[in-house]
Scaffold this motif. Structure first.
Motif, mmCIF file in Angstrom:
data_model
loop_
_atom_site.group_PDB
_atom_site.id
_atom_site.type_symbol
_atom_site.label_atom_id
_atom_site.label_comp_id
_atom_site.label_asym_id
_atom_site.label_seq_id
_atom_site.Cartn_x
_atom_site.Cartn_y
_atom_site.Cartn_z
ATOM 1 N N CYS A 44 0.826 -1.209 0.000
ATOM 2 C CA CYS A 44 0.000 0.000 0.000
ATOM 3 C C CYS A 44 0.859 1.257 0.000
ATOM 4 O O CYS A 44 0.610 2.196 -0.767
ATOM 5 C CB CYS A 44 -0.954 -0.009 1.189
ATOM 6 S SG CYS A 44 -2.251 -1.267 1.057
ATOM 7 N N VAL A 114 -4.439 -0.970 -3.710
ATOM 8 C CA VAL A 114 -4.444 -0.514 -2.319
ATOM 9 C C VAL A 114 -5.783 -0.844 -1.670
ATOM 10 O O VAL A 114 -5.837 -1.363 -0.555
ATOM 11 C CB VAL A 114 -4.140 0.997 -2.234
ATOM 12 C CG1 VAL A 114 -4.397 1.533 -0.835
ATOM 13 C CG2 VAL A 114 -2.701 1.265 -2.650
ATOM 14 N N ALA A 118 -5.828 -3.273 1.607
ATOM 15 C CA ALA A 118 -6.017 -2.551 2.871
ATOM 16 C C ALA A 118 -7.384 -2.921 3.437
ATOM 17 O O ALA A 118 -8.334 -3.136 2.684
ATOM 18 C CB ALA A 118 -5.928 -1.054 2.649
ATOM 19 N N CYS A 121 -9.790 2.183 3.441
ATOM 20 C CA CYS A 121 -9.149 3.299 2.744
ATOM 21 C C CYS A 121 -10.024 4.527 2.924
ATOM 22 O O CYS A 121 -11.240 4.442 2.821
ATOM 23 C CB CYS A 121 -9.010 3.033 1.256
ATOM 24 S SG CYS A 121 -7.833 1.761 0.831
#
Length: 124
Positions: A44, A114, A118, A121
């Motif tokens: 990320c 990402v 993750a 976000c």
């Protein structure tokens, strides 16, 4: 363990990617993070830094990127801050998820990668 915060300020240049990776590896060792979590944080961070370097509109060498990490017994959170041109990538229509990290990279979708790796976000 109480929440612990760490911060790293990087120059707005390509070398920031490697320095961020090293810093996250050190955090992983310091807080005994699972290797998978360290990998996800590295992925990320490097994708977001690359995106900042390509799209933020800052002059190379003058720009700064700040990484802030918060770690406790249950979570590790990473915040990436820059002073580049404002753009909310989260507001864009999401594309279908990639099956693996390599697939997403091949399609050129750093932000989708990402979002996939993750747990959460956000953009501020």
């Amino acid at each position: 363990m109480a929440e612990t915060a760490r911060r790293l300020t990087l120059p707005g240049e390509a070398a920031a990617v490697g320095r961020a990776r090293d810093w996250i590896q050190a955090l992983g060792a310091e807080f005994a993070l699972a290797p998978e979590d360290v990998h996800r944080l590295e992925l990320c961070a490097t994708e977001l830094i690359g995106n900042i370097l390509r799209h933020a509109g800052a002059t190379p060498g003058d720009a700064r990127i700040e990484l802030r990490a918060r770690v406790n017994e249950r979570t590790a959170a990473l915040e990436v801050i820059d002073a580049g041109r404002a753009f909310n990538p989260i507001a864009q229509s999401p594309a279908p998820p990639a099956a693996a990290a390599d697939d997403a990279r091949a399609e050129g979708s750093e932000l989708r990668l990402v979002q996939q790796f993750a747990d959460e976000c956000s953009y501020a």
